[in-house]
Design a protein around this motif. Structure first.
Motif: not given
Length: 242
Positions: A93, A97, A142-143, A145-146, A149-150, A153, A161, A163
């Protein structure tokens, strides 16, 4: 296909070269992160395989410099894949990031590398089809989810997303999605089972295919499931089959 490989171990370099030569690729090796940055600034590469632990400049540091250079020069982003012996999810992770696009575990496996090459060098038609596949994503943090998403994508999907539960329900009811990926725990206050007014019913009425992030077998009765902390290859395989 022009690939830059940053790897300080000579034996690993030979192993990687022997694997890549079967995929009709041009391979350039750098022995440390600093050398990788210099080579990148001189020439275009389609993909970078970046070892994490290297002398002079680490893989994470080199990736940060490369990404900053791309932004400064307004260059199209070159995917950077971490090569790592670290198997802990928190380490993987951390790479994402820091702007890296994925990771491969060492020792390198032929099938895993092949999947990575196919992911980034799909025929144009397949890429276009993927870009038309929208995903609504709802994770418990949220982390998380991001991160997902990355990953999605990079696989070619367009990802929105949500929330909150209310936002998830509103988005799935008003927009067109191919897939709806939700955290079973995060939506615990909503009915999951396939019945009238359940979340599964809501998703299917919208025309999307529901996927629950869970390892509990009971959910398989109602929708397809995705294991927590699935990597890019696993997600791609699951969504492609849907």
């Amino acid at each position: 296909m022009n690939i830059l490989v940053a790897e300080d171990n000579i034996i690993n370099q030979k192993l990687i070269f022997n694997i890549l030569k079967n995929f009709k690729t041009d391979v350039t090796f750098a022995s440390n992160g600093q050398e990788a940055v210099k080579l990148f600034k001189k020439q275009h590469y389609d993909l970078i395989l970046m070892d994490i632990e290297m002398p002079i400049m680490s893989g994470i540091e080199a990736s940060s410099v490369i990404i900053a250079y791309e932004k400064e020069q307004k260059r199209t982003h070159t995917p950077i894949i971490a090569l790592t012996a670290n198997r802990l999810q928190k380490d993987k992770e951390k790479y994402l990031k820091n702007g890296m696009d994925g990771y491969l575990e060492k020792p390198l496996q032929v099938n895993n590398l092949k999947s990575t090459l196919q992911k980034y060098f799909l025929p144009q038609k397949s890429k276009t089809e993927l870009k038309n596949s929208n995903i609504l994503l709802y994770k418990d943090t949220k982390i998380s989810g991001k991160i997902y998403k990355a990953i999605l994508t990079n696989l070619g999907y367009k990802v929105d997303i949500a929330n909150s539960e209310d936002e998830f329900k509103r988005e799935i009811s008003t927009k067109k999605y191919k897939f709806a990926l939700f955290d079973a725990k995060a939506l615990s206050s909503m009915k999951i089972e396939e019945s009238q007014n359940s979340i599964i019913d809501l998703i299917k009425k919208s025309g999307a295919t529901p996927f629950a992030f869970t390892e509990e077998k009971k959910y398989k009765r109602y929708c397809q499931t995705i294991k927590e902390r699935s990597n890019a290859q696993e997600l791609e395989k699951i969504l492609t089959r849907a």
